[in-house]
Enzyme design. Sequence first.
Site, PDB file in Angstrom:
ATOM      1  N   GLN A 131       0.999  -1.244  -0.217  1.00  0.00           N
ATOM      2  CA  GLN A 131      -0.161   0.181  -0.051  1.00  0.00           C
ATOM      3  C   GLN A 131       0.997   1.243   0.156  1.00  0.00           C
ATOM      4  OE1 GLN A 131      -3.276   0.131   2.935  1.00  0.00           O
ATOM      5  NE2 GLN A 131      -3.856   2.198   2.105  1.00  0.00           N
ATOM      6  N   PHE A 132       1.029   1.766  -1.179  1.00  0.00           N
ATOM      7  CA  PHE A 132       1.864   2.882  -1.282  1.00  0.00           C
ATOM      8  C   PHE A 132       1.321   4.113  -0.735  1.00  0.00           C
ATOM      9  CE2 PHE A 132      -0.603   3.794  -4.919  1.00  0.00           C
ATOM     10  CZ  PHE A 132      -0.594   5.158  -5.277  1.00  0.00           C
ATOM     11  N   THR A 133       0.135   4.084  -0.518  1.00  0.00           N
ATOM     12  CA  THR A 133      -0.540   5.412  -0.113  1.00  0.00           C
ATOM     13  C   THR A 133      -0.227   5.575   1.443  1.00  0.00           C
ATOM     14  OG1 THR A 133      -2.377   4.201   0.312  1.00  0.00           O
ATOM     15  CG2 THR A 133      -2.556   5.111  -1.619  1.00  0.00           C
TER      16      THR A 133
END
Length: 149
Positions: free
Chosen positions: A78-80
């Site tokens: 999850q890059f967010t």
Amino acid sequence: MKFVIQKVTHASVTVDEQIIGNIGKGFLVLIGVAENDTREIADRLIKKLLGLRIFEDANGKTNLSLKDVDGSLLLVSQFTLYADCRKGNRPSFIKAGNPTLANELYEYIIKKCREEFPVETGSFGADMKVELLNDGPFTIILDSEELCS
């Protein structure tokens, strides 16, 4: 590197209406990778993750580890987690690691965790739907900037 760890009674990941990862009791771990992250940093967070004692014992104390309760892991990239919301209302993701590095470290984390536990995964870069029942609720954030400094 950031791990958002949620103690769950069950969790799953769906891609294109197909469940691709599904666990019972264990940890759902959302994994964010920054540009300067390394395998050594991943190793430190993995060690902390796998040793966490956040399951209740017979006396109701959070004293049991994932191994003690025969738990599983659901690991989701999850890059967010590296969203920067300081300016305006549209987050910037420039602190997130490039996709090649992030995927390499995500796969490394999966491999290392599978050496000790059953592991299910999401699909790197896919549009995923994540469902979980957080037990507690109990959520812990491991951040390499705090743990490895």
